[in-house]
Design a protein around this motif. Structure first.
Motif, PDB file in Angstrom:
ATOM      1  N   PRO A 273       0.565  -1.132   0.249  1.00  0.00           N
ATOM      2  CA  PRO A 273      -0.055   0.106  -0.238  1.00  0.00           C
ATOM      3  C   PRO A 273       0.824   1.092   0.045  1.00  0.00           C
ATOM      4  N   ASP A 274       2.306   1.318   0.497  1.00  0.00           N
ATOM      5  CA  ASP A 274       2.963   2.239   0.467  1.00  0.00           C
ATOM      6  C   ASP A 274       3.236   2.736  -0.968  1.00  0.00           C
ATOM      7  N   LEU A 275       3.028   1.837  -1.867  1.00  0.00           N
ATOM      8  CA  LEU A 275       3.578   2.117  -3.293  1.00  0.00           C
ATOM      9  C   LEU A 275       2.272   2.226  -4.185  1.00  0.00           C
ATOM     10  N   CYS A 276       1.077   1.810  -3.751  1.00  0.00           N
ATOM     11  CA  CYS A 276      -0.030   1.988  -4.573  1.00  0.00           C
ATOM     12  C   CYS A 276      -1.165   2.326  -3.539  1.00  0.00           C
ATOM     13  N   PRO A 277      -1.476   3.731  -3.406  1.00  0.00           N
ATOM     14  CA  PRO A 277      -2.546   3.912  -2.705  1.00  0.00           C
ATOM     15  C   PRO A 277      -3.777   3.761  -2.824  1.00  0.00           C
ATOM     16  N   ARG A 278      -4.096   3.639  -4.284  1.00  0.00           N
ATOM     17  CA  ARG A 278      -5.345   3.226  -4.951  1.00  0.00           C
ATOM     18  C   ARG A 278      -5.501   2.464  -6.098  1.00  0.00           C
ATOM     19  N   TYR A 279      -6.264   1.484  -6.186  1.00  0.00           N
ATOM     20  CA  TYR A 279      -6.409   0.604  -7.397  1.00  0.00           C
ATOM     21  C   TYR A 279      -7.828   0.294  -7.753  1.00  0.00           C
ATOM     22  N   CYS A 280      -8.289   0.743  -8.823  1.00  0.00           N
ATOM     23  CA  CYS A 280      -9.566   0.672  -9.303  1.00  0.00           C
ATOM     24  C   CYS A 280      -9.666  -0.355 -10.684  1.00  0.00           C
ATOM     25  N   ALA A 281     -10.662  -1.083 -10.728  1.00  0.00           N
ATOM     26  CA  ALA A 281     -10.821  -1.987 -11.976  1.00  0.00           C
ATOM     27  C   ALA A 281     -12.132  -2.017 -12.461  1.00  0.00           C
ATOM     28  N   SER A 282     -12.318  -2.047 -13.575  1.00  0.00           N
ATOM     29  CA  SER A 282     -13.540  -2.566 -14.071  1.00  0.00           C
ATOM     30  C   SER A 282     -13.579  -3.703 -15.263  1.00  0.00           C
TER      31      SER A 282
ATOM     32  N   ILE B 284     -11.927  -7.590 -20.808  1.00  0.00           N
ATOM     33  CA  ILE B 284     -10.989  -6.794 -20.562  1.00  0.00           C
ATOM     34  C   ILE B 284     -11.179  -6.534 -19.018  1.00  0.00           C
ATOM     35  N   LEU B 285      -9.761  -6.428 -18.409  1.00  0.00           N
ATOM     36  CA  LEU B 285     -10.096  -6.122 -17.036  1.00  0.00           C
ATOM     37  C   LEU B 285      -9.284  -4.706 -17.210  1.00  0.00           C
ATOM     38  N   LEU B 286      -9.843  -3.747 -16.997  1.00  0.00           N
ATOM     39  CA  LEU B 286      -9.297  -2.397 -16.956  1.00  0.00           C
ATOM     40  C   LEU B 286      -8.916  -1.709 -15.661  1.00  0.00           C
ATOM     41  N   GLU B 287      -7.697  -1.343 -15.767  1.00  0.00           N
ATOM     42  CA  GLU B 287      -6.892  -0.808 -14.642  1.00  0.00           C
ATOM     43  C   GLU B 287      -6.786   0.580 -14.734  1.00  0.00           C
ATOM     44  N   SER B 288      -7.199   1.113 -13.575  1.00  0.00           N
ATOM     45  CA  SER B 288      -7.103   2.710 -13.237  1.00  0.00           C
ATOM     46  C   SER B 288      -6.494   2.756 -11.923  1.00  0.00           C
ATOM     47  N   ALA B 289      -5.286   3.085 -11.652  1.00  0.00           N
ATOM     48  CA  ALA B 289      -4.529   2.979 -10.162  1.00  0.00           C
ATOM     49  C   ALA B 289      -3.622   4.226 -10.027  1.00  0.00           C
ATOM     50  N   SER B 290      -3.208   4.174  -8.556  1.00  0.00           N
ATOM     51  CA  SER B 290      -2.404   5.397  -8.415  1.00  0.00           C
ATOM     52  C   SER B 290      -1.083   4.855  -7.704  1.00  0.00           C
ATOM     53  N   PHE B 291       0.226   5.210  -8.207  1.00  0.00           N
ATOM     54  CA  PHE B 291       1.124   4.654  -7.814  1.00  0.00           C
ATOM     55  C   PHE B 291       2.032   5.740  -7.106  1.00  0.00           C
ATOM     56  N   ASN B 292       3.074   5.316  -6.267  1.00  0.00           N
ATOM     57  CA  ASN B 292       4.107   6.392  -5.505  1.00  0.00           C
ATOM     58  C   ASN B 292       4.871   6.927  -6.752  1.00  0.00           C
ATOM     59  N   PRO B 293       5.054   8.214  -6.978  1.00  0.00           N
ATOM     60  CA  PRO B 293       5.692   8.776  -7.882  1.00  0.00           C
ATOM     61  C   PRO B 293       7.295   8.478  -7.886  1.00  0.00           C
ATOM     62  N   ARG B 294       7.886   8.545  -6.593  1.00  0.00           N
ATOM     63  CA  ARG B 294       9.322   8.079  -6.623  1.00  0.00           C
ATOM     64  C   ARG B 294       9.511   6.876  -7.197  1.00  0.00           C
ATOM     65  N   SER B 295       8.827   6.006  -6.631  1.00  0.00           N
ATOM     66  CA  SER B 295       9.053   4.517  -7.210  1.00  0.00           C
ATOM     67  C   SER B 295       9.012   4.125  -8.630  1.00  0.00           C
ATOM     68  N   ILE B 296       7.878   4.952  -9.255  1.00  0.00           N
ATOM     69  CA  ILE B 296       7.706   4.952 -10.758  1.00  0.00           C
ATOM     70  C   ILE B 296       8.796   5.367 -11.281  1.00  0.00           C
ATOM     71  N   HIS B 297       9.219   6.568 -10.995  1.00  0.00           N
ATOM     72  CA  HIS B 297      10.567   7.277 -11.423  1.00  0.00           C
ATOM     73  C   HIS B 297      11.721   6.346 -11.410  1.00  0.00           C
ATOM     74  N   TYR B 298      12.101   5.822 -10.225  1.00  0.00           N
ATOM     75  CA  TYR B 298      13.182   4.698 -10.015  1.00  0.00           C
ATOM     76  C   TYR B 298      13.009   3.808 -11.056  1.00  0.00           C
ATOM     77  N   THR B 299      11.602   2.881 -11.060  1.00  0.00           N
ATOM     78  CA  THR B 299      11.719   1.823 -11.809  1.00  0.00           C
ATOM     79  C   THR B 299      11.756   2.377 -13.303  1.00  0.00           C
ATOM     80  N   GLY B 300      11.274   3.413 -13.687  1.00  0.00           N
ATOM     81  CA  GLY B 300      11.183   3.767 -15.101  1.00  0.00           C
ATOM     82  C   GLY B 300      12.502   4.000 -15.611  1.00  0.00           C
TER      83      GLY B 300
END
Lengths: 350, 805
Positions: free
Chosen positions: B214-223, B335-351
């Motif tokens: 949860p520290d790296l993904c505050p929210r995850y929505c799916a339809s 289709i499983l559709l993902e709309s999520a929120s991720f920790n910006p620093r973690s994404i920056h590091y990974t990318g």
């Protein structure tokens, strides 16, 4: 004795008129008017004459003396005039032919590097507004280059400032050594080490890891400015930068302030000047008629706080300028690499 | 980022000219760096419908195309392979302005006979219209295009080339920019209707989502959308993607991209059937875990990277790129559709670490609000169902462990004035913030505004953020311009700056050119300066990540840069005089290096510029020698009021004999000498080079002393010339040291040095003029004779010097 006198007069006059150079006048004077001259001898011989003769010859002798003295004066003047005329005559064989277009004997000419000239000019402009130069290291701790300036790790802003890291250099605080990417790092040191009021400029080499092209180099110069005091406002920032632009780019150049983002300021400012090539119409040199010159803003409270300055008491502005762009615009230099290429054919032009 | 103004105008009404919209956006922070007007020169070009395609009688590759223009018909000769009856095309009549695809220049279309037949106008390619570089065929318009209408009405647009600042991820979207335009023009924003019909069963029965990090993904929505068919997306979506510079792929992927551009929320569509265990797990990757990303490249992940996984394996690198194993293909039906929120620093590091820059990554790393996930997933779900013809499972899964209550920020009118230097009323501040979607209420004092930022503004956290909002919307032009009027702080100038300026003044006066060098140098080049030890001591400072070995080390001296400059200018005729004032970098253990300001200069070549009055007897022009370099040093120091002595030194870069240490007050401040022949050879320089080098910190202490005025002498001097014969190895300095030690001696100057037939071998003659003077009276011959005899006696006893007869 009388005849002796008249002969003397004729002889002396004759010799005087033959004299052509001033240096010969003195010996003539000694001969005819000096203490041991013939005339003096005649005058001494007067004692042997009768009173009447003594009177008559004596009078004539004095006449002759003044005539000779007068003649000497005249001749002296004459020769002076002649010599003045002479000095206007041309002795130099080449000049006598009149070719004054022949080149002069060369004197060596040296010059300051155009970037130094720009830095000097900018220092002068900002010094007149009370900014003094403050120096800081080029090899810097990451803390001062980033964290202290409100740029945390893994922040996208760091991507624009790709960094050279020094091999195996870590401080006891765990800070890492890098080559500063901006002289703003020196501002971070200034807020930490100086007490307000502060008014400084900092300039020097900066480094970024990027591809080299006509407008980017891995090494370049920045000038940063910082003012901290009670009551400093964004209006003062505008005034300071306007004054710089007016003095560097000229009275009539249009200047624009727009909102921009830099992590260490809020509000952030970008200053641009109107493009001289298209006069604001938009062309290949500029962005829609404007040339970005510098980034600035009101120093972020967090930056002051980290430096130990209370942002509730003091306000502050900061600005940063890429130096090479200024001479590039002024002289139309189209490739930044020329500045550091050492070519005398380039350096001789400034 | 390319933004279509037509698209933007679907969300905000404005009658302002495109240039004015661009100007306001730019002034308020979102810079429009350029405007591209599409269809600016399309006068006369209309939409046509092909009614007949006939072969050209004289050419196999050409066709005769008849085009209905809504009331009239024209026949043109066409070489494109993609002509077909009923296709809508762009028809340009004779006289239209088109781009010549071969030259890229704009030309006027002329009537032309092609292989014997007249072509009355032409059907245009995208390149000819200036839309893109595509010239493989003619532009085929959508069937919706109305025959006979001007093409500009249908395809004309203005593209803004935008630079959005990193603090405004919300502006990496059409709606975000529409909100800016709305605030800057006082208009409202129209958001799309995102309602849709749902069907049973509920999504929870088909899939579950678990967030392990949860520290790296505050929210995850799916339809979930079932029963869809994959195909091309409609023209209008494709056009929007193309206007941004994205390539259309299929209706599902295109929708996720479209909504990302529209709302700013990156989305990802998984093939539901490929998800093992019907479960999404958001977790940290296992150290060394492998995944093949959508681009077909195998990625090895680190334990601090976030992945989206099913029960068996990772199916996406969270926020960066999807996995090939769950990719939507032509066979996909659910289709499983993902709309999520991720920790910006973690994404920056990974990318950054995986070197995978992507549109999604760019948005996540700037920190978009978790609140955006829901509106975006609704919009995308609706569009997928609409375009793919599927059924939407009831509900949206919403796992939201990182929900944070929004915190209002307060600012007072006094604070605004304190920062900006201009007073705005509380009402002005409130109304400005309201334009931007802030909810404002009165604060604890009459001057305080408490503002709650709209969810999409993740960049507002402190009062000064509100000050900027007010300033940028009202406009920086409204802020007055004043000069600093507080007292100038006490100045304490850095002495080295003045010293550098004085040195430069002298050197440029002597004819030197200043150079400025990149201090990042190549080690091998540095080592060439050390013909014996082959490396400098201490070792120079090394970069961990150099761009190349040519710029791998920080220079340990300036010499290396001056040598490079000499090499560059080796073809220069006439004297070469160069200097640099700059830092060298000397390592210190566990600390920043010692950055020492140095001066280094070199001279090489003839002493004088060639002149027509110069050498006339045919002998070679005189070249610089050791005493030129020494003279420069003496001149520089003299200007600064310091006197140097020169002593033998052992600098391996310099000629073993022709070099000297520059000593001031017993301490060495630098060195002067001729370059060692081996060094010159290493740099491929054939002529002699003389160098001087001075350390400014060492010099500076001798130049700041207070200098006292000396009265102009009242009594005349008496001059005596002597010629002394001494051993050839006796230093001149020893002679002057003895002479100058005597009273009444004011100065000793050397006017000739001779060794040869006239003096015994192993000896040299030094001809000196001694100047005698007394400060108190006119000297007599007797007085001077007495002193001079003592001097000669001393020279004789100490140095064995005799007067030359």
């Amino acid at each position: 004795m009388r005849e002796q006198l008249e002969e003397l007069l004729i002889k002396a006059r004759g010799e005087l008129s033959d004299i052509n150079e001033a240096k010969d006048l003195e010996s003539w004077r000694v001969r005819y008017l000096g203490r041991k001259s013939e005339l003096t001898n005649i005058l001494r011989g007067l004692a042997a004459l009768s009173l009447d003769e003594r009177r008559a010859v004596g009078a004539r002798a004095n006449e002759v003396k003044s005539l000779l003295a007068e003649g000497l004066n005249q001749k002296t003047e004459e020769l002076k005039k002649e010599s003045a005329q002479k000095s206007l005559r041309v002795d130099d064989a080449l000049l006598a032919r009149g070719d004054i277009t022949l080149p002069g004997r060369p004197y060596p000419v040296g010059r300051l590097h155009p970037v130094t000239q720009t830095l000097n000019e900018m220092s002068e402009i900002f010094a007149s507004m009370g900014f003094q130069v403050f120096d800081g290291p080029e090899v810097e701790w990451d803390y001062y280059n980033f964290e202290a300036l409100n740029i945390p790790e893994e922040h996208p802003t760091r991507d624009d400032q790709s960094t050279f890291w020094v091999d195996h250099l870590t401080s006891h605080k765990g800070w890492k050594g890098l080559l500063r990417t901006q002289t703003t790092s020196v501002s971070a040191r200034a807020v930490e080490t100086m007490e307000p009021p502060i008014r400084v400029i900092e300039f020097g080499k900066c480094y970024r890891y990027e591809a080299t092209d006509a407008t980017h180099g891995i090494m370049f110069y920045h000038i940063d400015g910082l003012a901290v005091d009670k009551g400093i406002t964004m209006a003062d920032l505008k005034g300071t930068l306007y004054e710089f632009a007016r003095r560097y780019f000229g009275e009539d150049r249009k200047v624009r302030f727009r909102c921009d983002f830099f992590p260490f300021v809020e509000p952030g400012v970008e200053m641009a000047i109107e493009c001289a090539l298209c006069h604001g119409e938009g062309c290949s040199l500029c962005d829609e008629g404007w040339l970005e010159i510098l980034g600035a803003g009101m120093t972020h409270p967090e930056v002051l706080r980290r430096g130990g300055i209370d942002p509730d008491v003091y306000t502050s502005f900061a600005f940063g300028i890429g130096v090479e762009r200024l001479p590039m615009l002024r002289y139309g230099v189209d490739d930044m690499r020329l500045f550091y290429g050492h070519d005398l054919r380039f350096l001789r032009q400034f | 980022m390319k933004i279509s103004l037509n698209w933007l105008k679907q969300y905000v009404d404005t009658n302002l000219a495109p240039k004015e919209v661009a100007r306001r956006l730019t002034m308020a922070g979102s810079e429009v760096k350029g405007l591209q007007v599409i269809g600016e020169n399309w006068e006369g070009i209309v939409v046509g419908r092909i009614t007949a395609v006939n072969s050209h009688p004289n050419a196999d590759r050409l066709t005769l195309v008849t085009i209905d223009l809504g009331g009239s018909e024209e026949t043109v000769v066409c070489g494109a392979p993609n002509v077909a009856v009923d296709a809508k095309v762009a028809y340009a009549p004779v006289g239209a302005r088109l781009i010549n695809p071969h030259t890229g220049e704009q030309e006027t279309l002329k009537s032309a006979k092609i292989r014997g037949l007249v072509s009355n106008g032409m059907a245009c390619s995208e390149k000819e219209l200036g839309i893109s570089e595509d010239h493989t065929g003619i532009l085929i318009l959508s069937d919706e295009a109305e025959t006979g209408r001007p093409l500009a009405d249908y395809l004309g647009d203005v593209i803004f080339n935008m630079d959005v600042t990193p603090n405004r991820p919300d502006c990496l979207s059409i709606i975000g920019l529409a909100r800016e335009v709305a605030a800057l023009t006082g208009q409202a924003v129209h958001l799309p209707d995102t309602s849709y019909e749902e069907t049973e069963p509920a999504i929870e029965e088909l899939v579950s989502v678990e967030i392990d990090a949860p520290d790296l993904c505050p929210r995850y929505c799916a339809s979930l959308i079932t029963g869809i068919s994959i195909g091309e997306s409609p023209q209008w979506i494709q056009e929007r993607l193309i206007s941004y510079g994205m390539r259309p792929i299929n209706n599902i992927v295109d929708v996720t991209n479209f909504v990302m551009l529209e709302y700013g929320q990156p989305l990802h569509a998984f093939d539901y059937e490929k998800l093992g265990g019907r479960k999404i797990i958001v977790r940290r990757a296992d150290e060394g875990e492998e995944i093949v990303s959508l681009d077909g490249i195998e990625r090895i992940l680190a334990g601090n990277m976030l992945v989206i996984a099913d029960v068996e394996r990772a199916v996406a690198v969270a926020g960066v790129m999807g996995g090939a194993n769950s990719e939507v293909t032509e066979e996909t039906t659910s289709i499983l559709l993902e709309s999520a929120s991720f920790n910006p620093r973690s994404i920056h590091y990974t990318g950054r670490t995986l070197n995978m820059p992507s549109e999604a990554c760019m948005r996540f790393e700037r920190g978009i609000s978790p609140e955006l996930t829901m509106p975006a997933i609704k919009r995308a779900t609706q569009l997928i169902a609409e375009l793919g013809g599927g059924k939407i499972a009831r509900g949206i899964i919403d796992v939201y462990p990182g929900k944070v209550e929004p915190q209002p920020v307060a600012v007072t009118t006094e604070e605004v004035e304190r920062v900006l230097g201009v007073k705005f009323s509380r009402e002005q501040i409130e109304s400005t913030l309201s334009l931007l979607g802030f909810e404002c209420r009165a604060g604890s004092s009459a001057s305080e505004v408490v503002a709650l930022a709209p969810y999409w503004r993740s960049d507002i956290s402190v009062p000064v953020d509100l000050v900027e909002e007010v300033a940028r919307i009202i406009g920086y032009d409204e802020i007055p311009t004043t000069m600093l009027d507080s007292p100038i702080p006490r100045q304490s100038p850095e002495p080295v700056i003045g010293l550098k300026r004085k040195l430069s003044e002298s050197l440029t006066g002597y004819g030197f050119y200043e150079i400025v060098s990149n201090p990042l140098v190549n080690l091998e080049t540095v080592n060439k300066l050390y013909p014996e030890s082959h490396s400098p001591a201490p070792a120079p400072i090394k970069l961990a990540n150099p761009v190349s070995i040519m710029h791998e080390y920080l220079r340990p001296n300036l010499r290396v840069c001056l040598m490079a400059a000499l090499v560059t200018n080796r073809r220069v005729e006439g004297p070469v005089r160069l200097y640099e004032l700059g830092k060298v970098y000397l390592p210190r253990f566990n600390d920043l290096p010692d950055e020492v300001e140095m001066l280094c200069g070199v001279i090489a070549g003839p002493r004088d510029e060639s002149s027509w009055q110069g050498v006339s007897d045919g002998s070679a022009q005189a070249t610089f020698d050791f005493f030129d370099a020494k003279g420069v040093v003496e001149g520089l120091l003299g200007r600064l009021g310091a006197t140097a002595r020169f002593e033998p030194s052992t600098d391996e870069t310099l000629h073993p004999v022709k070099q000297a240490a520059i000593m001031v007050d017993g301490g060495q401040i630098g060195v002067v000498g001729e370059l060692h022949p081996t060094v010159l050879e290493g740099f491929d320089i054939t002529e002699s080079v003389y160098l001087f080098e001075v350390s400014l910190p060492a010099l500076i202490s001798f130049t700041q002393e207070h200098r006292m005025f000396q009265p102009i002498p009242r009594f005349p001097t008496m001059l005596r010339d002597i010629a002394l014969v001494v051993d050839a190895g006796t230093a001149y300095q020893k002679v002057t040291d003895i002479i100058e030690d005597f009273p009444l001696v004011e100065q000793v100057t050397l006017f000739d040095v001779y060794s040869g037939d006239q003096v015994p071998s192993g000896k040299k003659s030094l001809a000196c003029r001694i100047t005698y003077r007394s400060p108190s009276h006119t000297l007599t011959d007797e007085e001077v004779n007495e002193v001079q005899q003592k001097i000669l006696d001393k020279l004789s006893s100490d140095l064995g010097a005799v007067l030359r007869s």
